[in-house]
Design an enzyme around this catalytic site. Structure first.
Site, PDB file in Angstrom:
ATOM      1  N   PHE A  95       0.191  -0.963  -0.048  1.00  0.00           N
ATOM      2  CA  PHE A  95      -0.051   0.041   0.253  1.00  0.00           C
ATOM      3  C   PHE A  95       0.820   1.052   0.085  1.00  0.00           C
ATOM      4  O   PHE A  95       1.582   1.091   0.707  1.00  0.00           O
ATOM      5  CB  PHE A  95      -0.581   0.220   0.937  1.00  0.00           C
ATOM      6  CG  PHE A  95      -1.737   1.190   1.550  1.00  0.00           C
ATOM      7  CD1 PHE A  95      -2.621   1.214   0.331  1.00  0.00           C
ATOM      8  CD2 PHE A  95      -1.536   2.145   1.713  1.00  0.00           C
ATOM      9  CE1 PHE A  95      -3.694   2.188   0.343  1.00  0.00           C
ATOM     10  CE2 PHE A  95      -2.341   3.403   1.754  1.00  0.00           C
ATOM     11  CZ  PHE A  95      -3.980   3.242   1.104  1.00  0.00           C
ATOM     12  N   ASP A 110       9.405   2.775   1.317  1.00  0.00           N
ATOM     13  CA  ASP A 110       7.892   3.049   2.079  1.00  0.00           C
ATOM     14  C   ASP A 110       8.272   3.540   3.320  1.00  0.00           C
ATOM     15  O   ASP A 110       7.602   1.921   4.255  1.00  0.00           O
ATOM     16  CB  ASP A 110       6.752   2.699   1.291  1.00  0.00           C
ATOM     17  CG  ASP A 110       5.225   3.241   1.582  1.00  0.00           C
ATOM     18  OD1 ASP A 110       5.284   4.152   2.799  1.00  0.00           O
ATOM     19  OD2 ASP A 110       4.362   3.496   1.037  1.00  0.00           O
ATOM     20  N   LYS A 112       2.410   9.965   8.222  1.00  0.00           N
ATOM     21  CA  LYS A 112       1.992   9.616   9.490  1.00  0.00           C
ATOM     22  C   LYS A 112       2.479   9.731  10.933  1.00  0.00           C
ATOM     23  O   LYS A 112       2.251  11.025  11.257  1.00  0.00           O
ATOM     24  CB  LYS A 112       1.728   7.887   9.388  1.00  0.00           C
ATOM     25  CG  LYS A 112       1.026   7.262   8.476  1.00  0.00           C
ATOM     26  CD  LYS A 112       0.253   6.217   8.969  1.00  0.00           C
ATOM     27  CE  LYS A 112      -0.985   5.616   7.926  1.00  0.00           C
ATOM     28  NZ  LYS A 112      -0.773   4.726   6.773  1.00  0.00           N
TER      29      LYS A 112
HETATM   30  C1  LIG Z   1      -1.074   5.568   4.829  1.00  0.00           C
HETATM   31  C2  LIG Z   1       0.278   5.094   4.158  1.00  0.00           C
HETATM   32  C3  LIG Z   1       0.093   5.199   2.905  1.00  0.00           C
HETATM   33  C4  LIG Z   1      -0.545   6.619   2.612  1.00  0.00           C
HETATM   34  O1  LIG Z   1      -0.084   7.570   3.326  1.00  0.00           O
HETATM   35  P1  LIG Z   1      -1.319   9.287   3.429  1.00  0.00           P
HETATM   36  O2  LIG Z   1      -1.104  10.011   4.574  1.00  0.00           O
HETATM   37  O3  LIG Z   1      -2.755   8.553   3.446  1.00  0.00           O
HETATM   38  O4  LIG Z   1      -1.407   9.082   1.998  1.00  0.00           O
HETATM   39  C5  LIG Z   1       1.515   5.175   2.154  1.00  0.00           C
HETATM   40  N1  LIG Z   1       2.072   4.295   1.961  1.00  0.00           N
HETATM   41  C6  LIG Z   1       2.065   3.485   4.062  1.00  0.00           C
HETATM   42  C7  LIG Z   1       3.040   2.156   3.948  1.00  0.00           C
HETATM   43  C8  LIG Z   1       1.294   3.218   4.759  1.00  0.00           C
HETATM   44  O5  LIG Z   1       0.418   2.891   5.467  1.00  0.00           O
END
Ligand SMILES: *Cc1c(COP(=O)(O)O)cnc(C)c1O
Length: 404
Positions: free
Chosen positions: A138, A223, A252
């Site tokens: 994700f 990421d 986050k």
């Molecule tokens: C939550 C998340 C995202 C997206 O972040 P947003 O602030 O919702 O755009 C991207 N990558 C990972 C691994 C995530 O957990």
């Protein structure tokens, strides 16, 4: 009281793309929350790995209040002191030489993917455009990031989607070898898949990706939107693995609840973001940067990081004890304070059913996909709150098992 918003106002006024729980929390302090009716909850959800210092931590409140009375926003026509301090702080504490600021994880990944394409274009030519990602990964909700993400349900019906994107199997290096080549510009991976079910990468897998990227002049993007800023027990999870990416994305927990994101890279790579190539009006916003700086400086200390690892052990012990009694979990896994408990075969796909029962018992938790109960609490959650929260979880699980 009569003019207080209600849960039915959600259905009446808000886009139907979420299905929030029935209760509306109105106030938080540390790892406790209170709803409209005054019911109290222990927070193991942490705003989905965002509230790294719990709710209304005095250090973050102080940073926000001070900045709120000084300067809010300038745009990138000017730079500002909080953004400069935050960038310096992140660079000094990581592999990176430069930071690009934005407001969310999706934007940070969008920037990382665009940078990787642009870097390959600048150095090798337009044919080097292939991005390799992983099934179940994700990376955000923009069209580019849902396309790169490995969960087709998030991109279905939004086509045509961007091309040049390929998916391999997480923790399977051979599946990457089948896809990688001279036309690969980047491999993007979460050191631990979050939304995909709290699945840590094998150390050999990340080491193998690093080797393949070096061999094919591709950039390795980590990421760390969910795993970053202390969540793993190190400032970033790459430090736990000892494997260094070329680009890292963070959001986050970075703002502890204030929207902020960052994309970090080496000098050589970031040079491809020359003047005018990319941008964000809110990127480097003074309020966001001031709060993020306070969060990183508070979290990136030996005491707080060691505390994350101690709390991990405590969570694990409690979950294992619950499981000895009820046998609901198959595996208990994760790093630091990002913990997943996958459901045993008898309860396959039913993690979601635990959440409303937990709320009823006074506990906020999360899921990661249909089969994994997820916990991403404050990194400084008091031990007493862990014990109390686990007692409430046990009540919820007892009811879940009885009702099955
Ligand atoms: C939550 C998340 C995202 C997206 O972040 P947003 O602030 O919702 O755009 C991207 N990558 C990972 C691994 C995530 O957990």
């Amino acid at each position: 009281m009569s003019d207080s918003p209600t849960r039915s106002d959600f259905d009446r006024y808000m886009a139907p793309n979420y299905a929030p729980q029935q209760v509306i929390p109105t106030r938080g302090k540390g790892s406790r929350l209170w709803d409209q009716a005054g019911n109290e909850y222990i927070d193991f959800a942490g705003g989905i790995a965002v509230n790294a210092l719990g709710h209304c931590h005095p250090v973050l409140v102080e940073a926000l209040e001070t900045q709120a009375n000084t300067l809010w926003h300038l745009s990138n026509v000017y730079t500002n002191e909080p953004a400069l301090r935050l960038a310096k702080c992140l660079v000094e504490r990581t592999f990176a030489d430069k930071a690009f600021m934005c407001s969310s994880g999706g934007e940070a990944n969008e920037a990382a993917l665009k940078l990787a394409r642009r870097y390959a274009h600048d150095h090798y030519g337009a044919q080097k455009d292939k991005i390799i990602s992983f099934h179940q990964s994700f990376h955000g909700r923009t069209l580019f990031t849902v396309s790169v993400g490995g969960q087709p349900k998030y991109s279905q019906g939004f086509g045509p989607i961007p091309g040049g994107i390929f998916h391999a199997e997480f923790n399977n290096l051979d599946s990457v070898r089948e896809l990688v080549g001279d036309d690969t510009c980047a491999i993007i991976v979460e050191p631990m898949q979050g939304e995909g079910g709290i699945v840590p990468a094998d150390p050999g897998f990340l080491a193998g990706l690093r080797e393949l990227c070096d061999q094919y002049q591709a950039l390795l993007i980590f990421d760390e939107v969910q795993t970053g800023v202390g969540r793993s027990g190190s400032l970033y999870a790459y430090m736990e693995y000892g494997i260094t990416p070329d680009i890292l994305t963070s959001a986050k927990a970075l703002g502890g609840g204030f929207p902020v994101g960052a994309m970090l890279a080496t000098d050589d790579v970031m040079a491809s973001f020359s003047v005018g190539t990319h941008g964000s009006t809110y990127g480097g916003n003074a309020l966001a940067s001031a709060v993020a700086l306070a969060a990183v400086e508070y979290i990136d200390t030996p005491e707080v990081l060691a505390g994350v690892k101690q709390r991990h052990d405590l969570f694990r012990e409690h979950l294992e004890a619950i499981n000895r009694q009820y046998g609901v979990f198959q595996t208990i896994r994760g790093m630091g304070l990002l913990i997943g408990a996958s459901m045993s075969p008898a309860y396959e796909g039913r993690a979601k059913d635990i959440l409303p029962l937990a709320i009823d018992e006074g506990l906020m938790a999360l899921i990661a996909g249909p089969n994994v109960l997820r916990m991403a609490p404050s990194l400084v959650i008091p031990e007493a709150d862990i014990h109390e929260g686990m007692a409430r979880l046990e009540q919820a699980i007892a009811r879940f098992v009885a009702e099955t």
